[in-house]
Motif scaffolding. Structure first.
Motif, PDB file in Angstrom:
ATOM      1  N   HIS A  71      -9.975  11.811  -4.699  1.00  0.00           N
ATOM      2  CA  HIS A  71     -10.056  12.763  -3.587  1.00  0.00           C
ATOM      3  C   HIS A  71      -9.173  13.987  -3.855  1.00  0.00           C
ATOM      4  N   ILE A  72      -8.034  13.766  -4.477  1.00  0.00           N
ATOM      5  CA  ILE A  72      -7.179  14.889  -4.850  1.00  0.00           C
ATOM      6  C   ILE A  72      -7.893  15.773  -5.862  1.00  0.00           C
ATOM      7  N   LYS A  73      -8.608  15.158  -6.779  1.00  0.00           N
ATOM      8  CA  LYS A  73      -9.358  15.928  -7.773  1.00  0.00           C
ATOM      9  C   LYS A  73     -10.438  16.769  -7.106  1.00  0.00           C
ATOM     10  N   ARG A  74     -11.116  16.188  -6.123  1.00  0.00           N
ATOM     11  CA  ARG A  74     -12.152  16.954  -5.420  1.00  0.00           C
ATOM     12  C   ARG A  74     -11.543  18.104  -4.632  1.00  0.00           C
ATOM     13  N   LEU A  75     -10.387  17.850  -4.027  1.00  0.00           N
ATOM     14  CA  LEU A  75      -9.704  18.925  -3.329  1.00  0.00           C
ATOM     15  C   LEU A  75      -9.315  20.034  -4.302  1.00  0.00           C
ATOM     16  N   GLY A  76      -8.923  19.649  -5.521  1.00  0.00           N
ATOM     17  CA  GLY A  76      -8.580  20.645  -6.537  1.00  0.00           C
ATOM     18  C   GLY A  76      -9.754  21.553  -6.874  1.00  0.00           C
ATOM     19  N   ILE A  77     -10.977  21.005  -6.856  1.00  0.00           N
ATOM     20  CA  ILE A  77     -12.164  21.829  -7.114  1.00  0.00           C
ATOM     21  C   ILE A  77     -12.286  22.930  -6.066  1.00  0.00           C
ATOM     22  N   PHE A  78     -12.074  22.574  -4.798  1.00  0.00           N
ATOM     23  CA  PHE A  78     -12.112  23.584  -3.737  1.00  0.00           C
ATOM     24  C   PHE A  78     -11.034  24.635  -3.954  1.00  0.00           C
ATOM     25  N   VAL A  79      -9.836  24.191  -4.314  1.00  0.00           N
ATOM     26  CA  VAL A  79      -8.719  25.128  -4.505  1.00  0.00           C
ATOM     27  C   VAL A  79      -9.044  26.115  -5.622  1.00  0.00           C
ATOM     28  N   VAL A  80      -9.543  25.619  -6.746  1.00  0.00           N
ATOM     29  CA  VAL A  80      -9.809  26.488  -7.901  1.00  0.00           C
ATOM     30  C   VAL A  80     -10.899  27.507  -7.573  1.00  0.00           C
ATOM     31  N   ILE A  81     -11.992  27.061  -6.956  1.00  0.00           N
ATOM     32  CA  ILE A  81     -13.089  27.982  -6.653  1.00  0.00           C
ATOM     33  C   ILE A  81     -12.651  29.042  -5.652  1.00  0.00           C
ATOM     34  N   PHE A  82     -11.860  28.654  -4.666  1.00  0.00           N
ATOM     35  CA  PHE A  82     -11.455  29.641  -3.672  1.00  0.00           C
ATOM     36  C   PHE A  82     -10.344  30.551  -4.179  1.00  0.00           C
ATOM     37  N   LEU A  83      -9.625  30.146  -5.202  1.00  0.00           N
ATOM     38  CA  LEU A  83      -8.723  31.092  -5.859  1.00  0.00           C
ATOM     39  C   LEU A  83      -9.539  32.163  -6.578  1.00  0.00           C
ATOM     40  N   GLY A  84     -10.632  31.746  -7.227  1.00  0.00           N
ATOM     41  CA  GLY A  84     -11.530  32.724  -7.832  1.00  0.00           C
ATOM     42  C   GLY A  84     -12.140  33.647  -6.792  1.00  0.00           C
ATOM     43  N   TYR A  85     -12.508  33.097  -5.642  1.00  0.00           N
ATOM     44  CA  TYR A  85     -13.050  33.924  -4.559  1.00  0.00           C
ATOM     45  C   TYR A  85     -11.996  34.917  -4.058  1.00  0.00           C
ATOM     46  N   LEU A  86     -10.740  34.478  -4.010  1.00  0.00           N
ATOM     47  CA  LEU A  86      -9.666  35.378  -3.585  1.00  0.00           C
ATOM     48  C   LEU A  86      -9.561  36.561  -4.534  1.00  0.00           C
ATOM     49  N   PHE A  87      -9.634  36.323  -5.837  1.00  0.00           N
ATOM     50  CA  PHE A  87      -9.588  37.426  -6.802  1.00  0.00           C
ATOM     51  C   PHE A  87     -10.794  38.340  -6.612  1.00  0.00           C
ATOM     52  N   PHE A  88     -11.948  37.753  -6.337  1.00  0.00           N
ATOM     53  CA  PHE A  88     -13.158  38.553  -6.083  1.00  0.00           C
ATOM     54  C   PHE A  88     -12.958  39.467  -4.885  1.00  0.00           C
ATOM     55  N   ARG A  89     -12.341  38.932  -3.826  1.00  0.00           N
ATOM     56  CA  ARG A  89     -12.112  39.745  -2.641  1.00  0.00           C
ATOM     57  C   ARG A  89     -11.123  40.869  -2.907  1.00  0.00           C
ATOM     58  N   LEU A  90     -10.098  40.573  -3.689  1.00  0.00           N
ATOM     59  CA  LEU A  90      -9.029  41.541  -3.903  1.00  0.00           C
ATOM     60  C   LEU A  90      -9.412  42.628  -4.890  1.00  0.00           C
ATOM     61  N   SER A  91     -10.108  42.265  -5.971  1.00  0.00           N
ATOM     62  CA  SER A  91     -10.342  43.261  -7.006  1.00  0.00           C
ATOM     63  C   SER A  91     -11.720  43.181  -7.625  1.00  0.00           C
ATOM     64  N   GLY A  92     -12.651  42.441  -7.013  1.00  0.00           N
ATOM     65  CA  GLY A  92     -13.949  42.262  -7.638  1.00  0.00           C
ATOM     66  C   GLY A  92     -14.724  43.544  -7.833  1.00  0.00           C
ATOM     67  N   ASP A  93     -14.530  44.540  -6.963  1.00  0.00           N
ATOM     68  CA  ASP A  93     -15.304  45.766  -7.072  1.00  0.00           C
ATOM     69  C   ASP A  93     -14.655  46.794  -7.995  1.00  0.00           C
ATOM     70  N   SER A  94     -13.478  46.475  -8.526  1.00  0.00           N
ATOM     71  CA  SER A  94     -12.808  47.425  -9.413  1.00  0.00           C
ATOM     72  C   SER A  94     -13.324  47.328 -10.840  1.00  0.00           C
ATOM     73  N   TYR A  95     -14.047  46.277 -11.151  1.00  0.00           N
ATOM     74  CA  TYR A  95     -14.476  46.044 -12.525  1.00  0.00           C
ATOM     75  C   TYR A  95     -15.930  45.608 -12.567  1.00  0.00           C
ATOM     76  N   MET A  96     -16.576  45.938 -13.688  1.00  0.00           N
ATOM     77  CA  MET A  96     -17.886  45.377 -13.963  1.00  0.00           C
ATOM     78  C   MET A  96     -17.717  43.926 -14.382  1.00  0.00           C
ATOM     79  N   LEU A  97     -18.847  43.206 -14.451  1.00  0.00           N
ATOM     80  CA  LEU A  97     -18.780  41.784 -14.782  1.00  0.00           C
ATOM     81  C   LEU A  97     -18.126  41.547 -16.129  1.00  0.00           C
TER      82      LEU A  97
END
Length: 1023
Positions: A306-332
């Protein structure tokens, strides 16, 4: 790497590096943290690609020909309005359900690898289909596309190299190095290539299949890119969408959907595998060391998944946080290169660890920390600045005006693109510090052992560790199985032992094993646990477990020395010592096997009674009422148990032991001088006894007692030492059990509170959602009502104006002066009312989303001239001075000519109304040269238009509500100058529909300046 990983049960790249450098838990944690931070842009890349392409498919206004740019302006709306947020949730759920079904990360996941292979094929087919369509459907092959690009005055420079820092030779070299590093050192790539490898011979097939796949997937990249530039054009930020928008532009929706499916499958596979890999690292190298530090003794094998599954949520939403903060500053591609630059920081420690035995853990830690810090400063800090979270002056003058700390020209190094610049500083500092610290420092025994295992993996070497070491008092196999079950489950623990002994009946095999076999068994146990929690955590678990059972690892030479000394002692003393040590071992085993304090007390007393033939023994504990009560006993009479309950005082021996914290030993009870104790002891027939305090965290909580009715002086000094150690172990066991009980009780309370609050929040969320829906519906109905009513009112008002004009023109006969003045009043008021109706109609259309712009490439000169002509009578009527300050060669803009003229008329009309006769009104028009204000895209050009006057001005406290609907700042002024209070509100919304913003500056009594910005056409489209 594959051979090393298989032999050491490696689970991730962090496990690989930490295992090489002595199974260092600290190093594994550092690699995990750095990997999670470095992979955030990579996950953000995938989220952006999915959300952008999905928005293009479902929102026609984002397709070619529209002025909206896919992916733009994500910060204009809350996160829950964005597609990426819900995609993140779906991917996290998908990853936790299908990517974390089992705990053992070292096991092969053939299904997941097959899914990755399938999505790669789908992606290749989709990209090939789009490439064929563009190359041979829209153009006449490669030669046609390249010929048109070569003839294009703007794009022909794309065929040249080394014309700018972005396409220089060092830039190409950097791209090659980073791409090569990403293949091996991204956690996802390492997991698929190394951990999931089934057979080493597969490497030979991958040696030509992988380059072939890269060649095919990139075959149509240039044609699609050039085709998009020729067919669509636009800013560089939309180049990522050409593969999808080109088919849409030519009504090939089916092909676009197929391309979207290919990209979706690939991005989903990348996110899921990356999040699963990083959650494994998070569990093994951050969570497990923390759990071990807390010394939780319960079976946690079910928690870990269950901790491992929670870690999956944490990692993906950290990526989403970066997308929100600076996703439009760069191309893919730029976002991917940021992650690639972070991943290469693991290369020196990993490659050095494979080929250089002298590499040390401190060298690896220092190198990676310095390299990662350089990466963060030279790439992530600029990304944060480009996103608007830090001032742009840092990239011009450096922080605190220290030019040599400029993140993109560190220490004055200029002429490089940002990725080459970052790679130079981060990788050079990483390699240098890693080598220097490793050469200066030294390795301990386990580091040298692991270095040999990694560097000499293909050499037939003998593990000297197994032959030079041994465990004293190796624990029973049943205890080893119990310990393994806590982390990998009972079924897998038994399977490990069955495979090792090659028999189901292994319980009695321990006495037959020599020291080398026992060492190999210990290594196999550690390896099995490492598959679930990582090698560094497995080493800590096994070492702590052996120490708790008194099974310290010893050198063979030291064992021989102890044996020779023991042979000189008497046989009787030797047997006694063996018995005492076995008792300590059994006590440790009992304490480790149970968290029930009552059971532990009973087991310890049974052990004393059986091993040392003690007549009676007991455990007294201090209760909350302040009384010492017997909680467990062996051999005592019931009346003695009842009479022994008392407050601890110095008048009895148990009280003295409790209050002083010292061991009490009475070898002859006939000489005792405490009356209270005398009555009890003589009544029980005790001839000698010993009592030891039970400590819990430096506080005495009870007394352990043992007595003999056989003889005086029954207890030796060696036994008293053993007895004191047992009391200490009992105190530790009781403290641990109490803490666990408190933790369990706290968890239950916390779960209940969380469940209660969750229900409340869900209820409130439902209520808010319903209220929000009703408000939206009311707002829609209001807008429709206003639109309908305004439309219905315009017809009779136009009729009134028409008939009034007929009367004024004396069509129906002559009128006298009084009648003419009354008719003019009717006409003037009707025009005012019609203006109000038109404003309300415009506002309601905007709010209802029914107003559309006729966007086209246009020049501002005709619009400015028409506006000036319309308003000239008003300037002359009030004898005001109008000045036009316009730059030459203004760029063209994308806009609606009618709406832009309405914006200028509204602003100039306001200036005329609120400026006194003989006043000055100025219209300034020019290209914005400095950094655009907040809310505008820093990569675009903008035209600035400002209306200045020296009128009555606006008070500072009224500026915020100036653009509100039906706002009239001064009642008297409104009556004097007229107006509906809608002009500025409509003006602001029209500006925003052009993707611009409007600002106001004013000083009361001195005048006002209204400034608005609209996007200019790109330079290559400027005629």
């Amino acid at each position: 790497m594959i051979r090393v990983s298989r032999e050491n049960n490696i689970t991730s790249i962090a496990d690989f590096i930490s295992s090489r450098y002595g199974k260092c838990a600290r190093l594994g944690a550092i690699v995990t943290v750095l990997a999670i931070i470095g992979i955030m842009p990579y996950i953000a890349l995938q989220l952006k690609s999915i959300s952008t392409t999905f928005d293009i498919l479902v929102h026609p206004e984002l397709r070619p020909g529209s002025q909206s740019v896919p992916g733009s302006f994500p910060h204009e709306h809350p996160f829950y309005f964005g597609t990426a947020f819900y995609i993140s949730i779906v991917l996290a759920i998908f990853g936790s359900l299908f990517g974390a079904r089992y705990l053992d990360a070292a096991e092969k996941h053939e299904g997941m690898v097959a899914a990755v292979a399938l999505e790669s094929i789908v992606k290749l087919l989709a990209f090939f289909s789009a490439g064929l369509f563009v190359t041979y459907g829209l153009f006449d092959g490669f030669q046609d596309i390249l010929g048109q690009i070569a003839a294009h005055p703007v794009h022909q420079k794309l065929l040249l190299i080394n014309t700018s820092p972005d396409n220089s030779y060092q830039s190409w070299l950097t791209m090659v190095i980073l791409s090569m590093a990403a293949v091996l050192f991204l956690p996802r790539q390492f997991h698929i290539a190394v951990i999931e490898n089934q057979e080493e011979k597969h490497i030979r097939k991958a040696m030509f299949m992988f380059p072939l796949y890269l060649f095919l997937i990139n075959l149509f990249v240039i044609p699609i890119s050039f085709g998009g530039l020729l067919e669509i054009g636009g800013p560089a930020s939309i180049a990522d969408t050409y593969v999808l928008t080109l088919p849409l532009l030519h009504s090939q929706e089916a092909l676009s959907i197929f391309v979207f499916i290919g990209g979706l499958s690939a991005a989903t596979g990348m996110v899921v595998v990356s999040s699963v890999t990083l959650s494994t690292m998070l569990l093994n190298h951050l969570v497990m060391p923390l759990l071990l530090l807390l010394k939780i003794k319960a079976d946690i094998s079910d928690w870990l998944i269950h901790i491992k599954r929670l870690g999956i949520f944490v990692v993906i939403f950290l990526g989403y946080l970066f997308f929100r903060l600076s996703g439009d500053s760069y191309m893919l591609v730029n976002m991917g290169l940021i992650s690639f630059s972070a991943a290469i920081q693991m290369a020196p420690a990993l490659i050095g660890g494979l080929y250089w035995k002298k590499g040390t853990r401190y060298g690896a830690i220092a190198g990676m920390l310095l390299g990662f810090s350089s990466w963060f400063y030279t790439l992530m800090i600029p990304a944060i600045i480009y996103s608007g979270w830090l001032p742009g002056s840092i990239l011009l003058n450096g922080p605190f005006d220290l030019w040599w700390l400029n993140p993109i020209e560190l220490f004055g190094l200029s002429g490089f693109d940002c990725y080459s610049h970052s790679l130079f500083w981060s990788l050079s500092s990483n390699v240098t510090v890693y080598a220097a610290v490793s050469l200066i420092g030294s390795q301990d025994e386990i580091c040298r052992r692991q270095a040999e295992k990694f560097v000499d993996v293909f050499k037939p070497t003998i593990d000297r560790f197994v032959h030079e070491k041994r465990y004293a008092n190796f624990p029973a196999l049943s205890e080893i199985e119990k310990m393994m079950s806590r982390f990998i489950g009972k079924a897998r623990a038994r399977k490990v032992l069955v495979n090792f002994f090659k028999s189901e009946d292994y319980d009695a095999r321990l006495p037959e094993m020599n020291d080398q076999e026992r060492m190999r068994l210990a290594a196999e146990v550690e390896k099995s646990i490492a598959g679930s929690v990582g090698s560094s955590a497995a080493r800590i678990i096994c070492e702590n477990y052996m120490k708790a059972l008194g099974s310290e690892m010893e050198n063979v030479f030291d064992i021989f020395g102890k044996i020779s000394l023991s042979l000189e002692a008497s046989q009787e003393e030797l047997q006694q010592r063996i018995k005492e040590l076995s008792v300590l071992y059994e006590a440790s085993r009992m304490i480790a096997a149970s968290l029930d304090p009552q059971q532990v007390m009973r087991d310890i007393l049974d052990l004393l009674a059986n091993k040392f033939n003690i007549d009676n023994c007991s455990v007294r504990m201090l209760d909350r009422d302040g009384l010492l009560r017997i909680k467990a006993q062996r051999g005592l009479k019931p009346e003695f148990v009842e009479a022994a309950e008392r407050r601890p005082t110095m008048e009895c021996y148990s009280g003295e032991c409790f209050l002083t914290g010292k061991v009490i030993h009475i070898s002859d009870t006939s000489r005792i001088k405490k009356p209270i104790s005398t009555n009890l002891i003589t009544g029980q027939g005790i001839k000698s006894f010993v009592q030891a305090p039970i400590f819990s965290e430096n506080e005495i909580i009870g007394v352990l007692s043992a007595s003999s009715m056989k003889e005086k002086g029954y207890f030796s000094d060696k036994f008293i030492e053993l007895f004191q150690i047992l009391a200490q172990q009992l105190g530790v066991a009781i403290s641990t059990a109490r803490l666990y009980d408190q933790l369990a009780r706290f968890n239950r309370q916390l779960e209940a509170k969380v469940a209660e609050r969750t229900i409340e929040l869900e209820q409130k969320s439902l209520e808010l959602s319903e209220a929000n829906r009703e408000l939206k519906e009311l707002d829609r109905l209001k807008s429709e009502f206003l639109a309908n009513m305004s439309h219905e009112l315009r017809t009779p008002m136009n009729s009134i104006l028409g008939y009034t004009q007929l009367l004024l023109d004396e069509i129906d006969g002559a009128i006298n002066p009084e009648q003419r003045e009354s008719l003019k009043t009717v006409e003037r008021n009707a025009n005012n009312l019609l203006s109000l109706i038109n404003d309300v109609l415009d506002l309601s259309k905007i709010e209802a989303g029914k107003m559309t712009l006729n966007l086209q490439l246009l020049s501002l000169d005709p619009i400015i001239e028409e506006t000036r002509t319309i308003l000239s009578p008003l300037f002359e009527n009030k004898k005001q001075h109008f000045f036009l300050e316009q730059e030459k060669d203004l760029p063209q803009v994308f806009g609606d000519a009618e709406k832009l003229r309405q914006i200028l008329i509204n602003l100039l009309n306001n200036a005329i109304k609120f400026t006194a006769p003989q006043g000055r009104i100025t219209l300034e028009i020019g290209v914005l040269r400095e950094t655009p204000p907040a809310g505008l895209d820093p990569e675009k050009r903008y035209v600035r238009l400002a209306v200045k006057d020296n009128g009555i001005g606006i008070k500072e406290e009224n500026l915020e509500k100036l653009f509100g609907e039906f706002v009239q700042l001064d009642g008297s002024a409104s009556r004097q100058h007229g107006g509906t209070g809608l002009g500025l509100s409509i003006t602001r919304r029209l500006v925003e529909m052009h993707h611009g913003i409007i600002e106001v500056e004013s000083r009361f009594g001195e005048g006002s300046t209204f400034t608005f910005f609209i996007p200019a056409a790109p330079e290559q489209l400027d005629l």
